[in-house]
Design an enzyme around this catalytic site. Structure first.
Site, mmCIF file in Angstrom:
data_model
loop_
_atom_site.group_PDB
_atom_site.id
_atom_site.type_symbol
_atom_site.label_atom_id
_atom_site.label_comp_id
_atom_site.label_asym_id
_atom_site.label_seq_id
_atom_site.Cartn_x
_atom_site.Cartn_y
_atom_site.Cartn_z
ATOM 1 N N HIS A 121 0.840 -1.198 0.000
ATOM 2 C CA HIS A 121 0.000 0.000 0.000
ATOM 3 C C HIS A 121 0.873 1.245 0.000
ATOM 4 C CE1 HIS A 121 0.461 1.036 4.326
ATOM 5 N NE2 HIS A 121 0.398 -0.267 4.544
ATOM 6 N N CYS A 123 3.571 -4.522 6.633
ATOM 7 C CA CYS A 123 3.184 -4.303 5.238
ATOM 8 C C CYS A 123 4.385 -3.859 4.398
ATOM 9 C CB CYS A 123 2.086 -3.238 5.155
ATOM 10 S SG CYS A 123 0.476 -3.817 5.738
#
Length: 154
Positions: free
Chosen positions: A119, A130
């Site tokens: 992201h 992430c």
């Protein structure tokens, strides 16, 4: 010079769409040998490749680099980005984190258990697991990858 071969889980036999929701259900992938894509640490089976050590990522198509290397940040101490082969489970262009009080996760592409995703985000600091990308790169990863596509994290 001989091409390097790597043993990384190959195949998406355990991945399947669930009732048209655009969500996949990941199961362990079988390890097999496959050649590496030139200039990356990942196999020709991958559609996305991340090198945690180099803090770089690539988009791959049929064994060719189509974007990258691009800068990324990955998980920090105690919240490491998992290594291995995964399948894209689901995507959300305007996702907000339930775990982190609604924090924005634009262009989210979820690929590993625990809400691990590509992201948009700050690539200069560690994440909570992430893989963060600059805006243009996050948008490219979101648009290029589809549910079921193979992601290799090394």
């Amino acid at each position: 010079m001989p091409r390097v071969r790597a043993t990384i889980a190959l195949g998406l036999a355990g991945l399947g769409a669930l009732g048209g929701t655009g969500v996949g259900s990941a199961e362990p992938l079988r390890p097999v040998e496959a050649p590496l894509v030139d200039g990356t640490p990942c196999t020709v089976a991958a559609r996305a490749c991340v090198s945690i050590g180099a803090k770089q990522a690539w988009l791959l198509d049929d064994g060719r680099v189509v974007r990258g290397p691009v800068a990324v940040s990955t998980g920090g101490a105690g919240k490491e980005t998992p290594r291995g082969a995964f399948g894209v489970e689901w995507k959300n262009r305007d996702h907000r984190s339930a775990e982190f009080g609604g924090a924005p996760m634009p262009f989210a592409v979820f690929f590993a258990p625990g809400g691990i995703a590509f992201h948009e985000g700050d690539t200069r600091t560690g994440s909570a697991g992430c893989v963060r990308l600059a805006r243009a790169d996050a948008e490219a990863f979101h648009d290029f990858l589809a549910v079921g596509d193979r992601v290799e994290i090394v």
